[in-house]
Design an enzyme around this catalytic site. Structure first.
Site, PDB file in Angstrom:
ATOM      1  N   CYS A   2      40.526  61.886 -60.381  1.00 46.66           N
ATOM      2  CA  CYS A   2      39.717  61.874 -61.762  1.00 46.66           C
ATOM      3  C   CYS A   2      40.856  61.735 -62.734  1.00 46.66           C
ATOM      4  O   CYS A   2      42.104  61.925 -62.494  1.00 46.66           O
ATOM      5  CB  CYS A   2      39.306  63.587 -61.868  1.00 46.66           C
ATOM      6  SG  CYS A   2      38.270  64.217 -60.639  1.00 46.66           S
ATOM      7  N   ARG A  27      41.644  56.225 -61.040  1.00 48.10           N
ATOM      8  CA  ARG A  27      41.766  57.644 -60.416  1.00 48.10           C
ATOM      9  C   ARG A  27      40.388  58.250 -59.926  1.00 48.10           C
ATOM     10  O   ARG A  27      40.634  59.338 -59.353  1.00 48.10           O
ATOM     11  CB  ARG A  27      42.468  58.533 -61.573  1.00 48.10           C
ATOM     12  CG  ARG A  27      43.652  58.175 -61.966  1.00 48.10           C
ATOM     13  CD  ARG A  27      44.100  59.069 -63.266  1.00 48.10           C
ATOM     14  NE  ARG A  27      44.322  60.624 -62.832  1.00 48.10           N
ATOM     15  CZ  ARG A  27      45.587  60.716 -62.237  1.00 48.10           C
ATOM     16  NH1 ARG A  27      46.621  59.870 -62.079  1.00 48.10           N
ATOM     17  NH2 ARG A  27      45.712  61.993 -61.559  1.00 48.10           N
ATOM     18  N   TRP A  78      36.232  61.522 -59.632  1.00 48.55           N
ATOM     19  CA  TRP A  78      36.253  61.236 -58.138  1.00 48.55           C
ATOM     20  C   TRP A  78      35.768  62.527 -57.537  1.00 48.55           C
ATOM     21  O   TRP A  78      36.249  63.615 -57.468  1.00 48.55           O
ATOM     22  CB  TRP A  78      37.692  60.843 -57.660  1.00 48.55           C
ATOM     23  CG  TRP A  78      37.733  60.341 -56.185  1.00 48.55           C
ATOM     24  CD1 TRP A  78      37.713  59.316 -55.613  1.00 48.55           C
ATOM     25  CD2 TRP A  78      37.961  61.322 -55.178  1.00 48.55           C
ATOM     26  NE1 TRP A  78      37.748  59.169 -54.309  1.00 48.55           N
ATOM     27  CE2 TRP A  78      37.945  60.370 -53.818  1.00 48.55           C
ATOM     28  CE3 TRP A  78      38.189  62.689 -54.840  1.00 48.55           C
ATOM     29  CZ2 TRP A  78      38.143  61.134 -52.454  1.00 48.55           C
ATOM     30  CZ3 TRP A  78      38.373  62.997 -53.431  1.00 48.55           C
ATOM     31  CH2 TRP A  78      38.481  62.123 -52.485  1.00 48.55           C
ATOM     32  N   ASN A 104      40.605  68.077 -63.620  1.00 49.88           N
ATOM     33  CA  ASN A 104      41.228  67.308 -62.558  1.00 49.88           C
ATOM     34  C   ASN A 104      41.829  68.564 -61.565  1.00 49.88           C
ATOM     35  O   ASN A 104      42.537  69.165 -61.845  1.00 49.88           O
ATOM     36  CB  ASN A 104      42.270  66.307 -63.132  1.00 49.88           C
ATOM     37  CG  ASN A 104      42.806  65.630 -61.808  1.00 49.88           C
ATOM     38  OD1 ASN A 104      42.321  65.477 -60.686  1.00 49.88           O
ATOM     39  ND2 ASN A 104      44.176  65.214 -61.911  1.00 49.88           N
ATOM     40  N   GLY A 105      41.293  68.448 -60.121  1.00 50.80           N
ATOM     41  CA  GLY A 105      41.855  69.263 -59.478  1.00 50.80           C
ATOM     42  C   GLY A 105      40.776  69.845 -58.503  1.00 50.80           C
ATOM     43  O   GLY A 105      39.479  69.389 -58.370  1.00 50.80           O
ATOM     44  N   GLU A 484      50.468  49.867 -41.654  1.00 50.47           N
ATOM     45  CA  GLU A 484      49.896  49.427 -42.962  1.00 50.47           C
ATOM     46  C   GLU A 484      49.321  48.139 -43.250  1.00 50.47           C
ATOM     47  O   GLU A 484      48.540  48.486 -44.274  1.00 50.47           O
ATOM     48  CB  GLU A 484      51.419  49.296 -43.859  1.00 50.47           C
ATOM     49  CG  GLU A 484      51.295  48.941 -45.187  1.00 50.47           C
ATOM     50  CD  GLU A 484      50.909  49.778 -46.289  1.00 50.47           C
ATOM     51  OE1 GLU A 484      50.441  50.899 -45.725  1.00 50.47           O
ATOM     52  OE2 GLU A 484      50.572  49.538 -47.302  1.00 50.47           O
ATOM     53  N   LYS A 488      45.704  48.494 -45.488  1.00 52.58           N
ATOM     54  CA  LYS A 488      45.662  47.716 -46.421  1.00 52.58           C
ATOM     55  C   LYS A 488      44.115  46.816 -46.237  1.00 52.58           C
ATOM     56  O   LYS A 488      43.421  46.702 -47.204  1.00 52.58           O
ATOM     57  CB  LYS A 488      46.512  46.379 -46.614  1.00 52.58           C
ATOM     58  CG  LYS A 488      47.751  46.813 -47.149  1.00 52.58           C
ATOM     59  CD  LYS A 488      47.711  46.991 -48.754  1.00 52.58           C
ATOM     60  CE  LYS A 488      47.247  48.545 -48.966  1.00 52.58           C
ATOM     61  NZ  LYS A 488      48.420  49.555 -48.957  1.00 52.58           N
ATOM     62  N   GLU A 491      41.012  49.380 -46.144  1.00 48.25           N
ATOM     63  CA  GLU A 491      40.654  50.073 -47.815  1.00 48.25           C
ATOM     64  C   GLU A 491      40.003  49.214 -48.523  1.00 48.25           C
ATOM     65  O   GLU A 491      39.210  49.530 -49.615  1.00 48.25           O
ATOM     66  CB  GLU A 491      41.738  51.093 -48.151  1.00 48.25           C
ATOM     67  CG  GLU A 491      43.257  50.059 -48.800  1.00 48.25           C
ATOM     68  CD  GLU A 491      44.032  51.012 -49.114  1.00 48.25           C
ATOM     69  OE1 GLU A 491      43.771  52.062 -49.355  1.00 48.25           O
ATOM     70  OE2 GLU A 491      45.284  50.574 -49.028  1.00 48.25           O
ATOM     71  N   HIS A 507      45.340  50.972 -22.617  1.00 47.48           N
ATOM     72  CA  HIS A 507      45.003  52.325 -21.910  1.00 47.48           C
ATOM     73  C   HIS A 507      43.561  52.789 -22.629  1.00 47.48           C
ATOM     74  O   HIS A 507      43.379  54.135 -22.788  1.00 47.48           O
ATOM     75  CB  HIS A 507      46.188  53.343 -22.600  1.00 47.48           C
ATOM     76  CG  HIS A 507      47.319  52.756 -21.749  1.00 47.48           C
ATOM     77  ND1 HIS A 507      47.598  53.188 -20.449  1.00 47.48           N
ATOM     78  CD2 HIS A 507      48.315  52.368 -22.118  1.00 47.48           C
ATOM     79  CE1 HIS A 507      48.619  52.666 -19.969  1.00 47.48           C
ATOM     80  NE2 HIS A 507      49.515  52.369 -20.981  1.00 47.48           N
ATOM     81  N   LYS A 606      43.394  56.657 -56.803  1.00 50.32           N
ATOM     82  CA  LYS A 606      44.943  56.332 -56.608  1.00 50.32           C
ATOM     83  C   LYS A 606      45.747  57.386 -56.595  1.00 50.32           C
ATOM     84  O   LYS A 606      46.778  57.261 -55.494  1.00 50.32           O
ATOM     85  CB  LYS A 606      45.272  55.597 -58.081  1.00 50.32           C
ATOM     86  CG  LYS A 606      46.774  55.034 -57.992  1.00 50.32           C
ATOM     87  CD  LYS A 606      46.958  53.897 -57.446  1.00 50.32           C
ATOM     88  CE  LYS A 606      48.429  53.421 -57.292  1.00 50.32           C
ATOM     89  NZ  LYS A 606      48.569  52.686 -56.037  1.00 50.32           N
TER      90      LYS A 606
HETATM   91  C1  F6R Z   1      47.037  53.180 -49.857  1.00 51.36           C
HETATM   92  C2  F6R Z   1      47.565  53.984 -50.714  1.00 51.36           C
HETATM   93  C3  F6R Z   1      47.574  55.725 -50.086  1.00 51.36           C
HETATM   94  C4  F6R Z   1      48.636  56.414 -50.870  1.00 51.36           C
HETATM   95  C5  F6R Z   1      48.570  57.914 -50.543  1.00 51.36           C
HETATM   96  C6  F6R Z   1      50.063  58.402 -51.095  1.00 51.36           C
HETATM   97  O1  F6R Z   1      47.181  51.732 -50.222  1.00 51.36           O
HETATM   98  O2  F6R Z   1      48.062  53.728 -51.846  1.00 51.36           O
HETATM   99  O3  F6R Z   1      47.599  55.605 -49.005  1.00 51.36           O
HETATM  100  O4  F6R Z   1      49.664  55.809 -50.205  1.00 51.36           O
HETATM  101  O5  F6R Z   1      47.512  58.261 -51.070  1.00 51.36           O
HETATM  102  O6  F6R Z   1      49.994  58.210 -52.453  1.00 51.36           O
HETATM  103  P1  F6R Z   1      51.384  58.574 -53.073  1.00 51.36           P
HETATM  104  O7  F6R Z   1      52.215  57.423 -52.641  1.00 51.36           O
HETATM  105  O8  F6R Z   1      50.977  58.433 -54.338  1.00 51.36           O
HETATM  106  O9  F6R Z   1      51.900  59.778 -52.743  1.00 51.36           O
END
Ligand code: F6R
Length: 611
Positions: A2, A27, A78, A104-105, A484, A488, A491, A507, A606
């Site tokens: 949010c 967000r 969100w 937000n929260g 990672e 990527k 997502e 396994h 984000k």
């Molecule tokens: C994936 C991504 C998330 C963040 C995770 C932690 O592309 O961006 O997995 O890495 O939500 O976020 P931060 O780094 O802001 O604590």
């Protein structure tokens, strides 16, 4: 999770709020709304869907009335409690029409508060936790907004950044925060609140961050802030140096590709201020070299991609420092009765500095007496403020939901911290550190080479973007990179993908490999290359198509794989930083072929400021 904004000034608030919300859409973006106020009361406009839809709705209403409002708050959502719908969208206006709130929260005790308010004659029309905030403030309101907000706050459990309007006070907005980001922007005859700086950067560069449980009252003339005891406090105003362009796409179709391309520059920015004559100068203010030399074990605590940085770092730090090192998911760490004490260094990694699980992990570490250093991108964010020492990644604003440049700069700082600790423990000589640093300093140039020749990756993405399922395999540090690379891809492209330690596939999960399944084998870790080649042969024998990622002339791997992605020859310390980038690009181009909403993938946000 949010985004919230607020404006008070002389200009028409609606356009300013809508523009600001667009900058916060990363967000959360499943619904949006605005509340505007004047002497006639509070008007709310809200809808399920994106800001674009809200803008269209508002354009079809009485424009001269809307243009007349100069005070308002806004929200992009969100969803956590209640599906995305018109009614669940914020702002929430209390049934008396006196109080409007954007939140937000998460209000953890909202059911209890709801029951309490229903007993006192209040009614509810949404499934959200946030509606209790507007009703509770309304319940306590008897003409004094500060007292109403404070009395309500005492009853709130959970996390919140809140913007509030009172119909009796149409010349002001109020803001309150606990465990969620909120900045105040100071303008000329106008003032702002926002969840993040890019939202208001067009209007002002002078900001401060509201502290824990601080309450701000904004009018066009000024801003008053009170701490949790009701005492007036002053904040030092920070002048934002980075340009508004840094938060714009700059000609790229998506923020994600722009941010991938920025990696050489931001890596340089992260390294350069910390190196003097081959020496690492971290500038830690509280944790001394003596303290670091006494560290007996290390925990790296983070979420998502930041956690994946921790897993990569675990491999190279273990090799250098020869002490127990673990990477822990913040959401697990906090509840797992962690074995840590004053000889433990807890390294917290977070781009946003606001991830709630990570913040709570940090607090747990501090309560238990561990030493804490955070690696954070957003200056003066909660995690940066609450850890003993902070190392900033100078990646600039990262807008795409999928992180790229923050990941890369976090990795760089983990190397530097590793070598610094090795130096103070007497495990690396100054000459060895200087040589290692030299490898890092060469990364930006090598990355530019990768970023200038993306044709092979583009071609591979055109072959495989229709895959149903993709496996990433690797051993040792290549396994950490697989985590990672796989995240990527899934997502942003919505292709199911898994990362496996290559030896683990047989396994159980190899049963999923069938004719045409794409397996991406990361083969940069030379000590185990033979084993990787065997693993590639195993999946090939079951019909898999294999893309091998290699960093050396290796005819055997090239022969067994269907395709290769080649990383330039480089020092061992630079390998992870160079290897991840073509895999970010592969995810990006596959998602692009599929026509996905790359910067705002479904269901994601984000900054994850809820548990
Ligand atoms: C994936 C991504 C998330 C963040 C995770 C932690 O592309 O961006 O997995 O890495 O939500 O976020 P931060 O780094 O802001 O604590």
């Amino acid at each position: 999770m949010c985004g919230i904004v607020g404006y008070v000034g002389n200009k028409s608030a609606a356009g300013i709020l809508l523009d600001a919300l667009e900058k916060l859409e990363y967000r959360g973006y499943d619904s949006a709304g605005i509340a505007l106020t004047d002497k006639d009361g509070i008007s709310v406009y809200k809808t399920r869907g994106r800001i674009k839809k809200l803008r269209e709705i508002m354009e079809n209403r009485d424009q001269s009335k809307i243009d007349g409002f100069t005070v308002g708050i806004g929200h992009t959502r969100w969803a956590t409690h209640g599906e995305p719908s018109d009614s669940n969208s914020h702002p929430h206006l209390s049934k008396s029409g006196k109080v409007a709130v954007v939140h937000n929260g998460i209000i953890e005790n909202y059911l209890e508060l709801r029951a309490f308010l229903i007993d006192h004659g209040h009614t509810f029309c949404t499934e959200t936790d946030s509606e209790v905030v507007s009703e509770l403030i309304d319940y306590y309101y008897n003409g004094d907004p500060v007292s109403a907000v404070r009395r309500a706050e005492v009853q709130l459990k959970g996390s919140y950044a809140i913007g509030i309007l009172f119909s009796d006070y149409p010349w002001q907005i109020m803001a309150l925060r606990k465990d969620g980001p909120l900045i105040v922007g100071i303008g000329d005859g106008e003032n702002f609140i926002a969840s993040d700086i890019p939202a208001i950067l067009k209007h002002t560069r002078d900001i401060f961050r509201l502290g824990e449980r601080e309450l701000a009252i904004l009018t066009k003339e000024g801003v008053t802030v009170m701490d949790k005891y009701g005492e007036r406090i002053e904040h030092e105003v920070e002048h934002i140096q980075w340009d508004v362009d840094a938060a714009e796409k700059g000609g790229y179709p998506h923020f994600m590709i722009k941010e991938i391309m920025e990696q050489p520059d931001v890596i340089t920015k992260t390294i350069t201020p910390r190196v003097e004559d081959g020496r690492i100068m971290l500038g830690l203010r509280h944790i001394t070299d003596q303290d670091l030399s006494m560290i007996e074990n290390i925990k790296i605590v983070a979420c998502g991609s930041a956690y994946h940085v921790g897993v990569v770092a675990k491999y190279f730090m273990k090799k250098t420092l020869r002490i127990p090192i673990e990477a822990e998911l913040a959401s697990e760490f906090r509840y797992d009765d962690p074995i840590i004490d004053e000889h433990t260094l807890v390294i917290i990694i977070s781009q946003s500095g606001e991830t709630l699980d990570t913040l709570y992990g940090l607090r747990e570490a501090r309560i238990r007496g561990a030493r804490t250093i955070s690696i954070v991108n957003v200056v003066a964010s909660s995690i940066a403020n609450e850890s003993e020492d902070v190392l900033y990644t100078w990646a600039g604003p990262e807008i795409a939901v999928a992180t790229t440049k923050a990941y890369s700069t976090q990795l760089i700082l983990m190397h530097m911290l590793n070598w610094h600790i090795a130096g103070v423990k007497g495990l690396m000589s100054q000459e060895e550190i200087a040589a290692a640093i030299n490898e890092l300093e060469r990364i930006p140039e090598q990355l530019r080479g990768i970023l200038e020749s993306v044709e092979n990756v583009q071609y591979l993405s055109s072959l495989y973007f229709n895959s149903q399922s993709v496996f990433f395999i690797g051993r040792n540090i290549d396994y950490a990179l697989s985590l990672e690379a796989s995240l990527k891809l899934k997502e942003i492209s919505y292709i199911h993908s898994e990362a496996y330690a290559a030896g683990e596939l047989k396994h159980g999960s190899i049963s999923l490999v069938e004719d045409g399944t794409l397996v991406i084998a990361i083969c940069t870790y030379r000590p185990l290359l033979d084993k990787m080649i065997s693993n590639i042969k195993e999946v090939k024998a079951r019909g898999a198509k294999v893309i091998a990622v290699i960093n050396h002339d290796d005819s055997e791997t090239e022969r067994v794989a269907d395709h290769v992605i080649r990383i330039p020859e480089c020092g061992v310390n630079a390998v992870p930083s160079l290897t991840i980038v073509p895999l970010q690009l592969l995810a990006y181009y596959m998602a692009s072929h599929k026509g996905c909403d790359i910067d705002k993938p479904r269901n994601l946000a984000k900054s994850v400021t809820v548990e």
